[in-house]
Motif scaffolding. Structure first.
Motif, short mmCIF file in Angstrom:
data_model
loop_
_atom_site.label_atom_id
_atom_site.label_comp_id
_atom_site.label_asym_id
_atom_site.label_seq_id
_atom_site.Cartn_x
_atom_site.Cartn_y
_atom_site.Cartn_z
N MET A 96 0.84 -1.21 0.00
CA MET A 96 0.00 0.00 0.00
C MET A 96 0.87 1.26 0.00
SD MET A 96 -2.97 -1.34 2.60
CE MET A 96 -3.90 0.18 2.77
N MET A 97 1.99 1.21 0.71
CA MET A 97 2.88 2.38 0.78
C MET A 97 3.62 2.60 -0.54
SD MET A 97 2.37 3.91 3.57
CE MET A 97 3.72 5.10 3.50
N ASN A 98 3.61 1.61 -1.44
CA ASN A 98 4.25 1.77 -2.75
C ASN A 98 3.32 2.40 -3.79
OD1 ASN A 98 6.82 0.82 -2.12
ND2 ASN A 98 6.17 -1.30 -2.35
N ILE A 99 2.07 2.66 -3.43
CA ILE A 99 1.13 3.29 -4.35
C ILE A 99 1.50 4.77 -4.48
CG2 ILE A 99 -1.29 3.93 -4.70
CD1 ILE A 99 -2.04 1.31 -3.23
N ASP A 100 1.54 5.27 -5.71
CA ASP A 100 1.93 6.66 -5.95
C ASP A 100 1.03 7.62 -5.17
OD1 ASP A 100 3.99 6.01 -7.66
OD2 ASP A 100 2.79 6.27 -9.48
N GLY A 101 1.66 8.55 -4.47
CA GLY A 101 0.94 9.59 -3.75
C GLY A 101 0.44 9.21 -2.38
N GLY A 127 -0.54 7.53 3.86
CA GLY A 127 -0.62 6.59 4.97
C GLY A 127 -1.56 5.45 4.63
N ALA A 128 -1.39 4.34 5.34
CA ALA A 128 -2.19 3.15 5.08
C ALA A 128 -2.44 2.42 6.39
CB ALA A 128 -1.45 2.23 4.10
N ALA A 129 -3.58 1.73 6.43
CA ALA A 129 -3.90 0.93 7.61
C ALA A 129 -4.79 -0.24 7.22
CB ALA A 129 -4.62 1.80 8.66
N VAL A 130 -4.70 -1.30 8.02
CA VAL A 130 -5.66 -2.39 7.97
C VAL A 130 -6.46 -2.25 9.26
CG1 VAL A 130 -6.00 -4.88 7.89
CG2 VAL A 130 -4.11 -3.84 6.61
N GLY A 151 -12.89 -0.66 15.36
CA GLY A 151 -12.37 0.63 14.91
C GLY A 151 -10.88 0.77 15.10
N MET A 152 -10.23 -0.28 15.53
CA MET A 152 -8.80 -0.23 15.79
C MET A 152 -8.01 -0.66 14.56
SD MET A 152 -8.60 0.78 18.93
CE MET A 152 -6.90 0.45 19.28
N ALA A 153 -6.89 0.02 14.33
CA ALA A 153 -5.99 -0.37 13.25
C ALA A 153 -5.16 -1.55 13.70
CB ALA A 153 -5.10 0.80 12.86
N LEU A 154 -5.17 -2.63 12.91
CA LEU A 154 -4.34 -3.80 13.21
C LEU A 154 -2.89 -3.55 12.82
CD1 LEU A 154 -6.67 -6.64 11.92
CD2 LEU A 154 -6.47 -5.71 14.23
N GLY A 155 -2.70 -2.63 11.86
CA GLY A 155 -1.38 -2.26 11.41
C GLY A 155 -1.46 -0.96 10.63
N THR A 156 -0.41 -0.16 10.72
CA THR A 156 -0.37 1.11 9.99
C THR A 156 1.01 1.30 9.37
OG1 THR A 156 0.36 2.41 11.90
CG2 THR A 156 -2.03 2.23 11.56
N TYR A 216 -7.57 0.98 4.63
CA TYR A 216 -7.74 2.43 4.68
C TYR A 216 -6.50 3.04 4.04
CZ TYR A 216 -7.72 7.10 6.86
OH TYR A 216 -7.66 8.45 7.10
N LEU A 217 -6.69 3.82 3.00
CA LEU A 217 -5.59 4.41 2.26
C LEU A 217 -5.81 5.90 2.13
CD1 LEU A 217 -3.00 3.61 0.59
CD2 LEU A 217 -4.49 3.66 -1.41
N ALA A 218 -4.83 6.71 2.52
CA ALA A 218 -4.88 8.16 2.36
C ALA A 218 -3.87 8.55 1.30
CB ALA A 218 -4.56 8.86 3.68
N LEU A 219 -4.33 9.34 0.33
CA LEU A 219 -3.50 9.73 -0.81
C LEU A 219 -3.44 11.24 -0.94
CD1 LEU A 219 -5.21 7.31 -3.34
CD2 LEU A 219 -2.88 7.06 -2.50
N ASP A 220 -2.30 11.74 -1.42
CA ASP A 220 -2.16 13.14 -1.79
C ASP A 220 -2.87 13.31 -3.13
OD1 ASP A 220 -0.87 15.31 -3.44
OD2 ASP A 220 0.12 15.68 -1.52
N ARG A 221 -3.84 14.21 -3.16
CA ARG A 221 -4.67 14.35 -4.35
C ARG A 221 -3.89 14.81 -5.59
NH1 ARG A 221 -10.65 17.05 -4.37
NH2 ARG A 221 -10.91 16.96 -6.62
#
Length: 123
Positions: A11-16, A19-22, A28-33, A97-102
């Motif tokens: 997930m961290m290799n996706i352009d832009g 942050g990433a989480a499972v 509601g807890m992140a198992l990994g980030t 959960y993936l957050a990207l720079d637009r």
């Protein structure tokens, strides 16, 4: 390296990516980030995204739709946030959960990569 670690790395290799989480949708807890910053707290993002996921699942049930969520896209002025449920059931359990720079991200490619990562992840 666990499947979870591999998925987060991919997930961290996706352009832009910012942050990433499972995320465990039941708690509601992140198992990994991976990634994140002082302005992007992935634990808070995971918890808030869980509420979005739960609300949409309730709505689908109340409408009597025989369908599941493929992904949920939240568009901010500077970011995209993508929520992608995992597993065949797709009505509860885990989600990516993936957050990207637009500006730097290609949304179509990011969704494609996230779908592939989700399909390969076994927890």
């Amino acid at each position: 390296m666990s499947n979870l670690d591999v998925a987060l790395k991919d997930m961290m290799n996706i352009d832009g990516v910012l942050g990433a989480a499972v995320v465990d949708a039941s708690s509601g807890m992140a198992l990994g980030t991976a990634g994140g910053s002082r302005t992007l707290d992935l634990q808070i993002g995971a918890a808030g995204s869980t509420e979005v996921m739960r609300a949409k699942l309730r709505t689908i049930e109340q409408l009597g739709l025989n369908d599941g969520i493929e992904d949920i896209l939240i568009t901010l002025s500077g970011q995209y946030h993508i929520l992608r449920p995992l597993g065949a059931q797709r009505s509860n359990g885990l989600f990516l959960y993936l957050a990207l720079d637009r500006v730097r991200a290609n949304l179509a490619l990011a969704r494609h990569h996230l779908r592939k990562i989700g399909d390969e992840l076994e927890i």
